[in-house]
Design a protein around this motif. Structure first.
Motif, PDB file in Angstrom:
ATOM      1  N   LEU A  71       0.827  -1.203   0.000  1.00 24.80           N
ATOM      2  CA  LEU A  71       0.000   0.000   0.000  1.00 24.80           C
ATOM      3  C   LEU A  71       0.866   1.259   0.000  1.00 24.80           C
ATOM      4  CD1 LEU A  71      -3.000   0.659  -0.021  1.00 24.80           C
ATOM      5  CD2 LEU A  71      -2.916   0.882   2.454  1.00 24.80           C
ATOM      6  N   THR A  72       1.950   1.238   0.743  1.00 29.20           N
ATOM      7  CA  THR A  72       2.869   2.386   0.778  1.00 29.20           C
ATOM      8  C   THR A  72       3.379   2.716  -0.622  1.00 29.20           C
ATOM      9  OG1 THR A  72       3.556   1.819   3.030  1.00 29.20           O
ATOM     10  CG2 THR A  72       5.020   3.244   1.764  1.00 29.20           C
ATOM     11  N   LYS A  73       3.695   1.681  -1.374  1.00 26.21           N
ATOM     12  CA  LYS A  73       4.165   1.860  -2.753  1.00 26.21           C
ATOM     13  C   LYS A  73       3.022   2.327  -3.661  1.00 26.21           C
ATOM     14  CE  LYS A  73       6.908  -0.687  -6.149  1.00 26.21           C
ATOM     15  NZ  LYS A  73       7.571  -1.978  -6.436  1.00 26.21           N
ATOM     16  N   TRP A  74       1.866   1.737  -3.464  1.00 25.87           N
ATOM     17  CA  TRP A  74       0.692   1.983  -4.300  1.00 25.87           C
ATOM     18  C   TRP A  74       0.210   3.430  -4.160  1.00 25.87           C
ATOM     19  CZ3 TRP A  74      -3.636  -2.314  -4.096  1.00 25.87           C
ATOM     20  CH2 TRP A  74      -4.479  -2.183  -5.181  1.00 25.87           C
ATOM     21  N   GLU A  75       0.183   3.929  -2.923  1.00 26.02           N
ATOM     22  CA  GLU A  75      -0.379   5.255  -2.643  1.00 26.02           C
ATOM     23  C   GLU A  75       0.358   6.387  -3.362  1.00 26.02           C
ATOM     24  OE1 GLU A  75      -2.312   4.923   1.834  1.00 26.02           O
ATOM     25  OE2 GLU A  75      -0.151   5.211   1.613  1.00 26.02           O
ATOM     26  N   LYS A  76       1.590   6.150  -3.749  1.00 26.66           N
ATOM     27  CA  LYS A  76       2.360   7.205  -4.417  1.00 26.66           C
ATOM     28  C   LYS A  76       1.757   7.598  -5.764  1.00 26.66           C
ATOM     29  CE  LYS A  76       6.724   5.864  -2.207  1.00 26.66           C
ATOM     30  NZ  LYS A  76       8.057   5.252  -2.410  1.00 26.66           N
ATOM     31  N   SER A  77       0.951   6.719  -6.338  1.00 24.83           N
ATOM     32  CA  SER A  77       0.356   7.015  -7.646  1.00 24.83           C
ATOM     33  C   SER A  77      -1.083   7.527  -7.535  1.00 24.83           C
ATOM     34  CB  SER A  77       0.379   5.761  -8.528  1.00 24.83           C
ATOM     35  OG  SER A  77      -0.421   4.741  -7.959  1.00 24.83           O
ATOM     36  N   PHE A  78      -1.615   7.674  -6.307  1.00 23.94           N
ATOM     37  CA  PHE A  78      -3.004   8.123  -6.134  1.00 23.94           C
ATOM     38  C   PHE A  78      -3.152   9.579  -6.564  1.00 23.94           C
ATOM     39  CE2 PHE A  78      -4.319   5.085  -2.409  1.00 23.94           C
ATOM     40  CZ  PHE A  78      -4.072   3.998  -3.229  1.00 23.94           C
ATOM     41  N   ASP A  79      -4.218   9.863  -7.292  1.00 25.74           N
ATOM     42  CA  ASP A  79      -4.574  11.229  -7.667  1.00 25.74           C
ATOM     43  C   ASP A  79      -5.622  11.718  -6.665  1.00 25.74           C
ATOM     44  OD1 ASP A  79      -5.649  13.556  -8.711  1.00 25.74           O
ATOM     45  OD2 ASP A  79      -5.705  12.840 -10.773  1.00 25.74           O
ATOM     46  N   TRP A  80      -5.220  12.649  -5.788  1.00 32.84           N
ATOM     47  CA  TRP A  80      -6.121  13.120  -4.740  1.00 32.84           C
ATOM     48  C   TRP A  80      -6.982  14.298  -5.192  1.00 32.84           C
ATOM     49  CZ3 TRP A  80      -7.707  10.851  -0.438  1.00 32.84           C
ATOM     50  CH2 TRP A  80      -6.964   9.776   0.061  1.00 32.84           C
ATOM     51  N   GLN A 109     -12.155  -2.384  -5.684  1.00 34.06           N
ATOM     52  CA  GLN A 109     -12.798  -3.401  -4.847  1.00 34.06           C
ATOM     53  C   GLN A 109     -11.873  -3.789  -3.709  1.00 34.06           C
ATOM     54  OE1 GLN A 109     -15.831  -4.295  -4.817  1.00 34.06           O
ATOM     55  NE2 GLN A 109     -16.661  -4.842  -6.827  1.00 34.06           N
ATOM     56  N   PHE A 110     -10.584  -4.031  -4.041  1.00 32.39           N
ATOM     57  CA  PHE A 110      -9.644  -4.403  -2.988  1.00 32.39           C
ATOM     58  C   PHE A 110      -9.416  -3.259  -2.013  1.00 32.39           C
ATOM     59  CE2 PHE A 110      -5.362  -4.052  -1.286  1.00 32.39           C
ATOM     60  CZ  PHE A 110      -5.360  -5.155  -0.440  1.00 32.39           C
ATOM     61  N   LEU A 111      -9.172  -2.058  -2.518  1.00 34.62           N
ATOM     62  CA  LEU A 111      -8.870  -0.922  -1.639  1.00 34.62           C
ATOM     63  C   LEU A 111     -10.047  -0.604  -0.720  1.00 34.62           C
ATOM     64  CD1 LEU A 111      -7.001   1.377  -4.189  1.00 34.62           C
ATOM     65  CD2 LEU A 111      -5.983   0.068  -2.313  1.00 34.62           C
ATOM     66  N   LEU A 112     -11.266  -0.723  -1.236  1.00 31.69           N
ATOM     67  CA  LEU A 112     -12.455  -0.504  -0.396  1.00 31.69           C
ATOM     68  C   LEU A 112     -12.528  -1.563   0.698  1.00 31.69           C
ATOM     69  CD1 LEU A 112     -15.029   1.387  -0.364  1.00 31.69           C
ATOM     70  CD2 LEU A 112     -16.219  -0.505  -1.495  1.00 31.69           C
ATOM     71  N   GLN A 113     -12.297  -2.795   0.312  1.00 31.84           N
ATOM     72  CA  GLN A 113     -12.350  -3.902   1.266  1.00 31.84           C
ATOM     73  C   GLN A 113     -11.266  -3.766   2.336  1.00 31.84           C
ATOM     74  OE1 GLN A 113     -11.834  -7.693  -0.626  1.00 31.84           O
ATOM     75  NE2 GLN A 113     -12.117  -8.883   1.237  1.00 31.84           N
ATOM     76  N   TYR A 114     -10.054  -3.482   1.891  1.00 29.39           N
ATOM     77  CA  TYR A 114      -8.950  -3.390   2.843  1.00 29.39           C
ATOM     78  C   TYR A 114      -9.124  -2.178   3.757  1.00 29.39           C
ATOM     79  CZ  TYR A 114      -4.192  -3.682   4.636  1.00 29.39           C
ATOM     80  OH  TYR A 114      -3.102  -3.805   5.465  1.00 29.39           O
ATOM     81  N   TYR A 142       4.401  -4.555  -8.582  1.00 27.11           N
ATOM     82  CA  TYR A 142       3.502  -3.417  -8.395  1.00 27.11           C
ATOM     83  C   TYR A 142       2.108  -3.930  -8.069  1.00 27.11           C
ATOM     84  CZ  TYR A 142       2.078   1.392  -8.625  1.00 27.11           C
ATOM     85  OH  TYR A 142       1.615   2.635  -8.277  1.00 27.11           O
ATOM     86  N   PRO A 143       1.560  -3.611  -6.892  1.00 25.11           N
ATOM     87  CA  PRO A 143       0.346  -4.273  -6.400  1.00 25.11           C
ATOM     88  C   PRO A 143      -0.914  -4.028  -7.226  1.00 25.11           C
ATOM     89  CG  PRO A 143       1.000  -2.468  -4.952  1.00 25.11           C
ATOM     90  CD  PRO A 143       2.125  -2.680  -5.898  1.00 25.11           C
ATOM     91  N   SER A 144      -1.003  -2.886  -7.934  1.00 25.27           N
ATOM     92  CA  SER A 144      -2.228  -2.621  -8.684  1.00 25.27           C
ATOM     93  C   SER A 144      -2.441  -3.643  -9.793  1.00 25.27           C
ATOM     94  CB  SER A 144      -2.213  -1.214  -9.281  1.00 25.27           C
ATOM     95  OG  SER A 144      -1.195  -1.087 -10.249  1.00 25.27           O
ATOM     96  N   ALA A 145      -1.375  -4.303 -10.239  1.00 23.52           N
ATOM     97  CA  ALA A 145      -1.496  -5.323 -11.279  1.00 23.52           C
ATOM     98  C   ALA A 145      -1.853  -6.692 -10.707  1.00 23.52           C
ATOM     99  CB  ALA A 145      -0.198  -5.415 -12.082  1.00 23.52           C
TER     100      ALA A 145
END
Length: 671
Positions: A179-188, A206-211, A579-582
């Motif tokens: 998640l730490t790696k993933w969040e760097k690409s979030f568009d806020w 779906q995963f991010l909502l669940q987690y 990369y977790p999004s994949a």
């Protein structure tokens, strides 16, 4: 040696049936012809709703000069990527290795044995001719160079998608580092990721909502809600008639690539349903209702199947095909239609620089919520909502008079499974019985039209005929949908169907050496390599969906082998995750093997209200089961006690003492 595509049923192939190119379909006869004549194979892959496929067809494949070069030197094969996702996947990997990018149209030149030697996506006419002539010259004069390159590339394709030798540890603690790696690409600002084009990637959210829910990470839930809200505001969602386009070309979800696909809309129904369960956001309810209305009007057939897509292109006022022509607006049109409310309409839908696309055309986009606008403009929120509804109705009736985008009227089994689950999840969230009726009608369409007496699924249905032996994705998504339908109804027939399809997959798709499922059945002709689909993309990987199916069915049927296979699959893939999004759907599978996972059995009389309450609640970590009568389902066996309604809460094959206190159980699950 003429164009043979008139014999096909695929709308995409039929679009090319009148080209001067001597197109052939992908089949054993065509491939054998290439070997016999020792000619290079040209494989051109696309799909009916693809804008740039149409452009290249018009510029090149309809051109006599281009056709002469192609017909003289090549065996030319046209492939509908939706009919043959196996062929598309392998050659897409090849082009990505060669060029570092991919997309459609996908064009590949192969040796007579099918091994690729050159490829790319869209080519202009002269570049296309020059490339083909140079390739033919090289093949005639230095075939050994081509062969050496083809063999080297083939080795690269074989090594792709395979897990490393070491196995990953099944431990949810790894998720925080992901998640730490993933969040760097979030568009806020606009949601989604900081890049364009912007794809919706439902399995990611779906995963991010669940987690976020399970770990009480409010920031993560806020990010998902921002994304879902901005997607509904943007032109990627058709606020006039419902339904989502495939992706936006910009960062603000504004200008879409205008085609609408069944697989996107089915997944988004599931995603917005789950988000609605958690937030009770009325905007999400509106999106579900608009999208289902669109789907039933444009795609749902009398037999119960769902069509595949609407094209990006439609005829403009000059009767020429143009991308987005059906969807865009000029200020002159809007002024004449909206009249006195035009200024307010412009504020809501940004008929300004923010909403302008090109050439004086506007794509409707909201920047602010109606609540913010109503306060700024000193108008009641209810009045503004009513005005927006009436504006959209007016624009809808006007737009319906325009030439419509072309329809891809084949029904794909995998995409029907995705849409079936979308309708089931919509029913769970909103308790609209019509959604359940639609889902059940679709499920019977799959049973009666797409499942053969030999036990296999077919992949495609058109003109009252099922064709093409099913791929792993067909089984995975249908099994997933049948399990969801069971949870919505407690009708065990759907679980039995899911189990039978799973056993068929284990017999014909599972590779014990790789500990993964092949994409194609062992009954089908082998392509140049075996393909194992492991990366979750705009559609989750068929292997990740199968892993979760196996876990769920291992609980319902108390089948330790199912669980073992799911665990081995997960271990294989975890070691490959960079990369977790994949791999987001695999991460959802990982959560199944954690202490978050729960199972609940409800046994007794009049349990439907409990089922409805649990289904309309956001409980992604709970497998639900129940019965009112005696059952042989292993998870429920011997749990029905006369004149009592009992709740069995379980975790890791251990169940607490049954209780009659539903509120206590429900409170525990919610917390």
């Amino acid at each position: 040696m003429q164009n043979e595509l008139t014999q096909e049923t695929s709308p995409y192939l039929l679009q090319h049936a009148n080209n001067p190119v001597h197109w052939k379909a992908w089949n054993s006869i065509t491939l054998a012809t290439a070997k016999e004549k020792k000619k290079l194979i040209l494989v051109s892959i696309g799909y009916s709703a693809c804008h740039w496929c149409h452009v290249m067809e018009h510029e090149s494949f309809e051109n006599e000069e281009v056709a002469e070069v192609m017909n003289q030197h090549f065996i030319n094969i046209k492939v509908d990527r939706e009919e043959r996702p196996d062929v598309d996947a392998i050659y897409m990997k090849a082009v990505q290795l060669m060029t570092g990018r991919g997309g459609w149209p996908l064009n590949i030149v192969c040796l007579p044995d099918g091994k690729p030697v050159w490829g790319g996506t869209y080519f202009r006419k002269n570049d296309w001719i020059n490339s083909l002539e140079q390739l033919q010259e090289l093949y005639q004069n230095q075939p050994e160079k081509m062969l050496a390159y083809a063999n080297k590339l083939h080795e690269g394709i074989e090594s792709l998608g395979l897990s490393k030798n070491e196995k990953g540890e099944i431990n949810v603690t790894v998720l925080e580092s992901f998640l730490t790696k993933w969040e760097k690409s979030f568009d806020w600002e606009y949601g989604g990721y900081n890049r364009a084009p912007k794809f919706m990637m439902p399995s990611n959210y779906q995963f991010l909502l669940q987690y976020g829910f399970l770990t009480q990470n409010e920031k993560l839930i806020e990010y998902v809600n921002l994304t879902l809200t901005k997607m509904t505001f943007g032109g990627i969602f058709d606020t006039i008639d419902g339904g989502f386009s495939r992706y936006s070309v910009d960062v603000k979800w504004h200008v879409p690539h205008f085609e609408k696909m069944t697989y996107d809309n089915g997944q988004l129904l599931s995603l917005y349903s789950n988000a609605y369960k958690l937030t009770k956001n009325e905007l999400y309810k509106e999106i579900i209702e608009k999208t289902t209305t669109f789907i039933e009007k444009e795609w749902f057939t009398n037999l119960g199947g769902f069509y595949s897509a609407l094209d990006a292109d439609s005829n403009n006022q000059e009767n020429q095909l143009e991308e987005g022509a059906f969807y865009v607006w000029t200020t002159e049109e809007l002024k004449s239609l909206i009249n006195d409310d035009y200024e307010l309409f412009c504020l809501v839908f940004n008929i300004n620089d923010f909403g302008h696309w090109e050439h004086g055309n506007y794509v409707l986009i909201q920047k602010e919520s109606l609540a913010v606008i109503s306060e700024e403009q000193n108008i009641s929120l209810n009045e503004l909502k009513l005005k927006k509804k009436n504006w959209e109705k007016t624009l809808y009736h006007y737009r319906e008079k325009r030439p419509k985008p072309r329809l891809d009227d084949k029904c794909l089994t995998s995409w029907n499974g995705i849409m079936l689950k979308g309708y089931v999840e919509s029913f769970k969230a909103l308790e609209n019985e019509n959604y359940l009726k639609t889902a059940i009608k679709n499920a019977h369409f799959i049973l009666e039209r797409l499942w053969s007496s030999d036990g296999n699924l077919f992949h495609s249905y058109k003109n009252e005929k099922a064709t093409i032996n099913g791929f792993l994705e067909d089984y995975a998504f249908v099994i997933d949908a049948f399990i969801a339908l069971y949870e919505a109804t407690f009708e065990e027939t759907w679980l039995e169907h899911a189990k039978n399809l799973t056993n068929y997959c284990l017999d014909h798709f599972y590779d014990e050496t790789k500990q993964l499922f092949r994409f194609t059945s062992d009954l089908d002709e082998t392509l140049i390599v075996d393909y194992f689909e492991t990366e979750d993309n705009v559609i989750p990987a068929s292997n990740s969906v199968m892993a979760e199916n196996l876990f769920k069915l291992s609980v319902y049927f108390e089948n330790s082998y199912y669980e073992k296979v799911a665990r081995l699959m997960l271990e294989q893939v975890l070691s490959s995750i960079d990369y977790p999004s994949a791999f987001s759907n695999w991460l959802s599978v990982l959560l199944r093997f954690s202490d978050y996972q729960k199972e609940l059995a409800i046994c007794g009389e009049n349990i439907s209200e409990y089922r409805l309450q649990l289904n309309r609640s956001y409980l992604p970590h709970v497998l639900l089961s129940g019965c009112e009568n005696k059952t042989t389902l292993p998870f429920l066996k011997n749990r029905l006690i006369e004149n009592k309604t009992l709740f069995y809460l379980c975790q890791n094959k251990t169940c607490l003492d049954p209780t009659t206190n539903f509120e206590e159980v429900y409170k525990y699950l919610k917390n």
